[in-house]
Write a protein that holds these residues in place. Sequence first.
Motif, short mmCIF file in Angstrom:
data_model
loop_
_atom_site.label_atom_id
_atom_site.label_comp_id
_atom_site.label_asym_id
_atom_site.label_seq_id
_atom_site.Cartn_x
_atom_site.Cartn_y
_atom_site.Cartn_z
N UNK A 1 0.84 -1.21 0.00
CA UNK A 1 0.00 0.00 0.00
C UNK A 1 0.87 1.25 0.00
N UNK A 2 1.86 1.27 0.89
CA UNK A 2 2.75 2.43 0.97
C UNK A 2 3.59 2.56 -0.31
N UNK A 3 4.03 1.44 -0.85
CA UNK A 3 4.82 1.49 -2.09
C UNK A 3 4.04 2.23 -3.19
N UNK A 4 2.75 1.87 -3.34
CA UNK A 4 1.97 2.51 -4.41
C UNK A 4 1.77 4.00 -4.12
N UNK A 5 1.45 4.31 -2.86
CA UNK A 5 1.22 5.73 -2.52
C UNK A 5 2.48 6.55 -2.78
N UNK A 6 3.64 5.98 -2.48
CA UNK A 6 4.90 6.71 -2.68
C UNK A 6 5.20 6.90 -4.16
N UNK A 7 4.96 5.87 -4.96
CA UNK A 7 5.31 6.03 -6.39
C UNK A 7 4.30 6.94 -7.08
N UNK A 8 3.04 6.87 -6.63
CA UNK A 8 2.02 7.75 -7.22
C UNK A 8 2.33 9.22 -6.94
N UNK A 9 2.91 9.49 -5.78
CA UNK A 9 3.28 10.87 -5.41
C UNK A 9 4.59 11.30 -6.09
N UNK A 10 5.23 10.39 -6.82
CA UNK A 10 6.48 10.75 -7.50
C UNK A 10 7.67 10.81 -6.55
N UNK A 11 7.64 9.99 -5.49
CA UNK A 11 8.66 10.11 -4.45
C UNK A 11 9.73 9.02 -4.48
N UNK A 12 9.58 8.03 -5.36
CA UNK A 12 10.57 6.95 -5.41
C UNK A 12 11.53 7.21 -6.58
N UNK A 13 12.84 7.15 -6.28
CA UNK A 13 13.84 7.42 -7.32
C UNK A 13 14.35 6.14 -7.97
N UNK A 14 14.42 5.08 -7.18
CA UNK A 14 15.07 3.85 -7.66
C UNK A 14 14.37 2.65 -7.05
N UNK A 15 14.30 1.56 -7.81
CA UNK A 15 13.68 0.32 -7.29
C UNK A 15 14.70 -0.80 -7.43
N UNK A 16 14.94 -1.51 -6.31
CA UNK A 16 15.80 -2.69 -6.36
C UNK A 16 14.93 -3.86 -5.92
N UNK A 17 14.77 -4.83 -6.81
CA UNK A 17 13.87 -5.92 -6.49
C UNK A 17 14.60 -7.25 -6.64
N UNK A 18 14.39 -8.11 -5.66
CA UNK A 18 14.94 -9.46 -5.70
C UNK A 18 13.80 -10.37 -6.15
N UNK A 19 14.00 -11.04 -7.29
CA UNK A 19 12.96 -11.95 -7.78
C UNK A 19 13.39 -13.39 -7.47
N UNK A 20 12.61 -14.02 -6.60
CA UNK A 20 12.90 -15.41 -6.23
C UNK A 20 12.25 -16.33 -7.26
N UNK A 21 12.92 -17.45 -7.59
CA UNK A 21 12.36 -18.37 -8.58
C UNK A 21 11.25 -19.22 -7.96
N UNK A 22 10.11 -18.57 -7.72
CA UNK A 22 9.02 -19.20 -6.99
C UNK A 22 7.71 -18.56 -7.42
N UNK A 23 6.65 -19.35 -7.40
CA UNK A 23 5.32 -18.82 -7.72
C UNK A 23 4.38 -19.24 -6.60
N UNK A 24 3.62 -18.28 -6.06
CA UNK A 24 2.68 -18.65 -4.98
C UNK A 24 1.22 -18.35 -5.34
N UNK A 25 0.99 -17.47 -6.31
CA UNK A 25 -0.38 -17.16 -6.71
C UNK A 25 -1.21 -16.57 -5.58
N UNK A 26 -2.52 -16.54 -5.78
CA UNK A 26 -3.42 -16.08 -4.70
C UNK A 26 -3.89 -14.67 -4.95
N UNK A 27 -5.21 -14.52 -5.18
CA UNK A 27 -5.75 -13.19 -5.46
C UNK A 27 -5.61 -12.27 -4.25
N UNK A 28 -5.52 -12.84 -3.06
CA UNK A 28 -5.40 -12.02 -1.85
C UNK A 28 -3.95 -11.84 -1.38
N UNK A 29 -3.01 -12.36 -2.15
CA UNK A 29 -1.60 -12.18 -1.77
C UNK A 29 -1.13 -10.82 -2.29
#
Length: 222
Positions: free
Chosen positions: A156-184
């Motif tokens: 929730x905070x991530x979206x609010x921050x990017x919508x406000x134009x406040x994030x400069x850089x994103x570093x994401x670790x992608x794990x080789x895993x899938x969990x699915x789930x509409x509520x995840x």
Amino acid sequence: MKPYVILNAAMTLDGKIVTASNSSNISGEEDLKRVHELRRNVDGIMVGIGTVLADDPRLTVHKIDANPEDNPVRVVVDSKCRTPIASRITNRDAHTVIAMANEFKYDFIVTDRYDVFKKRGVDFFFSGDKKVDLPALMNYLSSIGIETLMLEGGATLNFAMIKEGLIDEIRVCIAPKIVGGVNAKTLFDGEGFDTMDEGINLELTDSFKLGKDLILTYKVLY
Ligand SMILES: NC(=O)c1ccc[n+]([C@@H]2O[C@H](COP(=O)([O-])OP(=O)(O)OC[C@H]3O[C@@H](n4cnc5c(N)ncnc54)[C@H](OP(=O)(O)O)[C@@H]3O)[C@@H](O)[C@H]2O)c1
């Protein structure tokens, strides 16, 4: 004025940062060390109250060799101050700021809870009406010497921050895993944008394999 903001997160290949039942052991040991190196190199680290309630994080540098002065200032975005007094984020390992909304200020500062937080050295910053005013918070953090801020979620905070134009850089670790789930929860939830044209554009600036995981770095193009 605002700090340079780096969003760091771990997610599965399907973009989930936690399962619907709050299981969030996503990345490997090497990545956890990378995250703690990053924590050591920033002035502040910020999470939303949803993350504090779900994970009770310490937000200190403890998975690599470090001194107490290596810990960044911890910031919780928490309009109503729902942070539990016993949560680890209020311990004395590092300084903590709780950012609240103005509507809840006057009822809160007359409570015993407020006194207990203050005795623990926790500081408060008030802005916005019912929710924290994120640009005002960035301005405040900059004014107390936070030049680099790590944003550690959640969705929730991530979206609010990017919508406000406040994030400069994103570093994401992608794990080789899938969990699915509409509520995840995914890396960015919130209300989302209606069209692809409104979406935030990114430029990939780095990518490398770390153990089994993939680390991607993006510059945010507003
Ligand atoms: N895999 C990862 O890297 C990672 C990292 C971090 C978190 N997580 C997971 O993410 C989940 C938590 O995410 P979440 O989305 O529930 O919560 P969150 O993003 O941590 O916190 C959201 C809350 O922040 C408060 N807030 C105050 N002002 C705001 C503003 N202007 N804009 C947006 N929010 C504001 C709101 O509560 P109030 O209105 O009460 O203030 C809001 O509900 C946890 O399950 C955690 O495990 C995963």
